[in-house]
Design an enzyme around this catalytic site. Sequence first.
Site, short mmCIF file in Angstrom:
data_model
loop_
_atom_site.label_atom_id
_atom_site.label_comp_id
_atom_site.label_asym_id
_atom_site.label_seq_id
_atom_site.Cartn_x
_atom_site.Cartn_y
_atom_site.Cartn_z
N HIS A 194 8.87 9.96 -76.34
CA HIS A 194 8.17 8.76 -76.77
C HIS A 194 8.64 7.56 -75.93
O HIS A 194 9.39 7.73 -74.95
CB HIS A 194 8.37 8.51 -78.27
CG HIS A 194 9.81 8.52 -78.71
ND1 HIS A 194 10.75 7.63 -78.25
CD2 HIS A 194 10.47 9.33 -79.59
CE1 HIS A 194 11.92 7.86 -78.81
NE2 HIS A 194 11.79 8.90 -79.62
N HIS A 209 12.31 7.07 -74.86
CA HIS A 209 12.76 7.76 -73.65
C HIS A 209 12.29 7.03 -72.39
O HIS A 209 13.00 6.94 -71.39
CB HIS A 209 12.22 9.19 -73.61
CG HIS A 209 12.63 10.04 -74.77
ND1 HIS A 209 11.93 10.07 -75.95
CD2 HIS A 209 13.68 10.89 -74.93
CE1 HIS A 209 12.52 10.91 -76.79
NE2 HIS A 209 13.59 11.41 -76.21
N CYS A 258 26.66 17.72 -86.35
CA CYS A 258 25.25 17.38 -86.46
C CYS A 258 24.50 18.12 -85.36
O CYS A 258 24.71 17.84 -84.17
CB CYS A 258 25.02 15.88 -86.35
SG CYS A 258 23.25 15.43 -86.33
#
Length: 507
Positions: free
Chosen positions: A18, A21, A126
């Site tokens: 998107h 970036h 994560c």
Amino acid sequence: MSTYYITTAIDYPNANPHLGHALEKIGADAFARYKRLKGFDVFLSTGVDENSLNVAKTAREAGKSPREFVDEMSPVFNGLWDSLNISYDEFIRTTEPRHVAASRQFFQAVYDNGDIYKGKYEGWYCLSCENYYPDPDLVDGNCPVHGRKPEWLSEDNYFFALSKYEDRLLEHFDENPDFVIPEFRKNEVLGLIRQGLKDFSVSRAGQDWGIPVPIDDSQVIYVWFDALINYATLAGYGYDDERLATWWPADVHVIGKDIWRFHAIYWPAMLMAAGLEIPRTIVVHGFVDFAGQKMSKSAGIGVAPADVIGTYGVDPLRYYLLREIPFHRDGSFTPEGLDARYHNELGNDLGNLLNRTVSMLRRYRDGTLPNPGPDTDAERELKVAANKAWESVDDGFGQWLFSEALSELWVFVRAANRYVDATRPYMLASDASQAERLDTILYNLAEAVRNAALLAAPAIPESSDKIYAQLGLSAIDGAAWLDQRAWGGLVPGSSTPGGKPIFPRIG
């Protein structure tokens, strides 16, 4: 010719990119173009980080193998950078054989130096950002970046002795005050180092996607450890010593604010352990949100660059992001803001300046550039504005202050439009006794347009070339900011063919 190596972060190809970036790549490209215009031999790199376990997870959820998935997704990123006119020299995929070999060699070098050892990791991980988090770093028990609860890991793997390099890192920062910019990001890095560094895991056990650890094929190299090595891979590490001597160390790493820990702490220490020089500068940029909402691939919040390009074109998007958002801080994308910048600044200011100039040259001088007469105060004032623009824009681009640089450029563009209003060449055209004065105005007006286009070239290269073409000039190339900076670059008697408006009204 001096060399200059610029890298951008390599992206996870787990979903379509998107505007978040795009901001980084456009900023890095603008700086690369600026350095080329200043006479540097520039190497700009980008790519994708395919060895991510997150990528493997997404692939399996889509019913595909990780290899099938990355082979489909990586060209999407490559194609976007092409569509945004990013002048990268190489696009790396971390599954390439040269990178696999370089990563294994780098790992082995650090291990042989005594800085990688076997241990047991227990803690939070994560998967979305592929990062380990101690309890104090969590926010309400969640990943501080993605806002989701990380998974608990307990496994035997290999660790890098980061704690060993605390003093050397602090010494490096002290000796290289511009190692991390902007200043407030550097202070964040220093604050973290001074709290004390802990060794971190550099492998994952029981995984079938990734680069095998050279001393233990039952484990793969931790994705961040291998991802950072891509910068050295591209420079020739492990396969081309001459290339490595030419391009390493990198002059600047361009990264987002969420990954400065890896680049400003882990990576320099890794390089010290491997016996390689440390990159000269790390530039940290902020994020762009969509009308106040954080852009997220996983949440589906964002703007597809292709949609914007389809309506406005490539350069208006590049201009808007660089002009609207201070590169070192956060900013917002709004459709209304883009439309306003497009019509008011690109269309009414720069586009109208070009149209007025080539139209009057065609109408009053048959499209031939006249020979100017003596300057008056109006010309001297215009040249002062041009000189100021050159100094300010050069300084702004050189410090990654794109928004400020373009703001100063537009001061000059508006001064050139005021020059037309003040001298009123259209009122002189019917008076033969004012022919020399009209020649002077038209020539200097064309010079103002040329200077504006040249100054804007790092940000809007395609449009700048179109302006040059309407003035009868070839595309901007080489060290143009050195060779073409002087006022008077246009040759009297040359043809100025003009053309269609380059920023036509939309809607």
